[in-house]
Design an enzyme around this catalytic site. Structure first.
Site, PDB file in Angstrom:
ATOM      1  N   SER A  43      19.673  13.687   8.272  1.00 61.27           N
ATOM      2  CA  SER A  43      18.702  14.770   8.195  1.00 61.27           C
ATOM      3  C   SER A  43      17.260  14.302   7.990  1.00 61.27           C
ATOM      4  O   SER A  43      16.319  15.088   8.126  1.00 61.27           O
ATOM      5  CB  SER A  43      19.075  15.707   7.038  1.00 61.27           C
ATOM      6  OG  SER A  43      19.019  15.022   5.787  1.00 61.27           O
ATOM      7  N   SER A 101      22.144  10.301   5.845  1.00 62.59           N
ATOM      8  CA  SER A 101      20.875  10.888   6.282  1.00 62.59           C
ATOM      9  C   SER A 101      19.665   9.974   6.195  1.00 62.59           C
ATOM     10  O   SER A 101      18.583  10.348   6.637  1.00 62.59           O
ATOM     11  CB  SER A 101      20.591  12.173   5.493  1.00 62.59           C
ATOM     12  OG  SER A 101      21.489  13.182   5.875  1.00 62.59           O
ATOM     13  N   LYS A 126       9.897  12.952   2.492  1.00 59.54           N
ATOM     14  CA  LYS A 126      10.789  13.979   3.038  1.00 59.54           C
ATOM     15  C   LYS A 126      10.555  15.295   2.301  1.00 59.54           C
ATOM     16  O   LYS A 126      10.423  15.317   1.074  1.00 59.54           O
ATOM     17  CB  LYS A 126      12.247  13.530   2.898  1.00 59.54           C
ATOM     18  CG  LYS A 126      13.263  14.445   3.577  1.00 59.54           C
ATOM     19  CD  LYS A 126      14.666  13.851   3.486  1.00 59.54           C
ATOM     20  CE  LYS A 126      15.706  14.722   4.160  1.00 59.54           C
ATOM     21  NZ  LYS A 126      17.066  14.130   4.080  1.00 59.54           N
TER      22      LYS A 126
END
Length: 510
Positions: free
Chosen positions: A150, A174, A75
């Site tokens: 997210s 997330s 990420k």
């Protein structure tokens, strides 16, 4: 079977090389990227360099661990030295960290092959990955729908076989929410079990780094690689790390599993409720004892979170002022530079949360909002503690509904409700895992399993028992064949994407 185990066996028997595996994943990544947009930066050169290093170790007769040579996606809010880290924000569009996050350093030392940095909601603030300043990621199961957020890029990449496993961060759901939307396994560890050093902060008392994988075993193996004390993180716990693979026993006879009644009622879609209730029935058939648990404070979790998290974000994001690093807008005064830089660098959702947090912390409102929210947070923790006096783990839906359409939820409140079922776990700092438990109209549904602090082994055991006795995790999105799980070739029918450099140098680009 675990994808990591299958590839590891191929490597140690020299059936295939790490470079061959890396090239096949990079090829599939490029083929699917025009449709999915999972990645902000693809690190092809770095991946091949790391893969060749693993091959050299094998040729030299050196024993390799299970993570060596395994393609990994990261990420893009985890700092990677020499490779830009954007947080999907214009504010950090050209930022190249001078240091490495602890988790990525540990995985690099284990021999993992980093194929790229994945898309996310800007500064990890969002539930759909639509808040990225650069692109919207699509759900591999339906390209018109969101992958969740997210960490949507990481979840989509694993679901589409662009990487074997991925790292995400979880502040209010997330990791678990996109795992549910994309039909993969995602785990938020106990707060402090995994180092946050090098994770760009959103809400420091809630953020936690965790793994995505196609199977529970893949997630357990990646967790093994990142868990452990780190002196660079003051919130890191000094605890012994068990062998999580030892918890993967398909036997839960005698386990007491609590059903969170409050999360199966109003707000939960009918198809989701039906799938989760069927999963609970299946767990009972496997020998678990099912108890209904009331957690009355959970109904205040969403409101509590959206005071605490924005308050911490407003403080954490104050550092982005155009002075030290990141975007700097030209201006004729210091105050004007601050204003222009933050106005142009931050997107609407980030600005919204900064304003909410600043208001909650302001004089005259601190006691009424922030202090009260912290008191409710304590009540939520107490409800969990009472529940774990009776049960080994708790279960609930991961999300109220399956993935919604891109652009469908423009109202911020309707978007915030996506995290209704995951937020209490973050507020209490507990481990939570999502794994597939059904489908509705071709879209995955996730089952959330929650454990007491540092009880990841129990969570993994229940998840593994459920997974091994069902076949939801074996289903694949309609994007062609996986590239290398069983040594299969990638789908030749997808368009080629432009490759991007990923050298560890200041010349890295996306």
């Amino acid at each position: 079977m675990s994808v990591i185990r299958a590839l590891h066996r191929q490597l140690v028997t020299k059936e295939r090389s790490a470079e061959e595996i890396a090239r096949e994943y990079l090829e599939r990544l490029a083929q699917l990227e025009p449709q999915l947009k999972s990645f902000i930066t693809v690190t092809e050169e770095l991946a091949l360099q790391q893969a060749r290093a693993v091959d050299a170790r094998i040729r030299a007769g050196e024993a390799i661990g299970p993570l060596a040579g395994i393609p990994l996606a990261v990420k893009d809010n985890l700092c990677t030295q020499g490779i830009r880290t954007t947080c999907a924000s214009r504010m950090l569009e050209g930022f190249i960290p001078p240091y490495e996050s602890t988790v990525t350093a540990r995985l690099a030392a284990a021999g993992m092959v980093t194929v790229g940095k994945t898309n996310l909601d800007e500064f990890a603030m969002g539930s759909s990955t639509e808040n990225s300043a650069f692109q919207r990621t699509a759900n591999p199961w339906d390209l018109t729908r969101v992958p969740g957020g997210s960490s949507g890029g990481s979840a989509a990449a694993v679901a589409a076989d662009q990487a074997v496993v991925a790292l995400g961060s979880d502040t209010g759901g997330s990791i678990r929410q996109p795992a549910a939307f994309c039909g993969v396994v995602g785990l938020k560890p106990t707060y402090g079990l995994v180092s946050r050093y090098g994770l760009v902060a959103f809400a420091s008392s809630l953020d936690q780094v965790g793994p995505f994988g196609r199977t529970v075993e893949d997630v357990a193996l990646l967790l093994q690689g990142i868990a452990g004390h780190d002196p660079m993180d003051s919130t890191s716990l000094k605890v012994d790390i068990p062998d999580y693979s030892q918890a993967l026993i398909p036997d839960i006879k005698g386990f007491k599993i609590g059903v969170i009644r409050d999360l199966l009622g109003e707000g939960c879609g009918e198809e989701t409720r039906a799938a989760v209730q069927a999963a609970i029935q299946h767990l009972q058939e496997l020998g678990a004892e099912i108890l209904e648990i009331d957690c009355p404070s959970f109904r205040y979790g969403l409101a509590t979170y959206y005071i605490i998290a924005p308050s911490e974000a407003s403080a954490n994001l104050a550092r982005y002022d155009g002075v030290k690093y990141g975007l700097r807008e030209p201006a004729d005064s210091l105050l004007s530079m601050y204003g222009k830089t933050r106005a142009h660098g931050f997107g609407p959702e980030v600005k919204r949360r900064i304003m909410i947090g600043t208001y909650a912390l302001s004089s005259g409102y601190y006691d009424a909002y922030y202090l009260k929210a912290q008191k409710v947070r304590t009540l939520i923790k107490q409800d969990f503690l009472k529940a774990f006096e009776k049960v080994d783990v708790l279960v609930s839906p991961t999300t109220p509904t399956p993935a919604f359409k891109l652009g469908e939820r423009e109202d911020p409140l309707s978007m915030y409700l996506c995290d209704l079922m995951t937020i209490p776990v973050n507020l209490a700092g507990l481990p939570g895992l999502s794994l597939p438990c059904g489908f509705a109209d071709g879209l995955p549904i996730g089952l959330q399993i929650v454990g007491n602090a540092l009880q990841e082994s129990k969570v993994l055991r229940v998840a593994y028992a459920y997974e091994q006795s069902t076949d939801w995790h074996k289903r694949r999105p309609p994007l062609g064949q996986p590239s290398v799980k069983e040594g299969q070739g990638s789908d030749p029918g997808q368009p080629q994407a432009k490759r991007r450099s990923g050298k560890r140098s200041k010349k890295s680009k996306s």
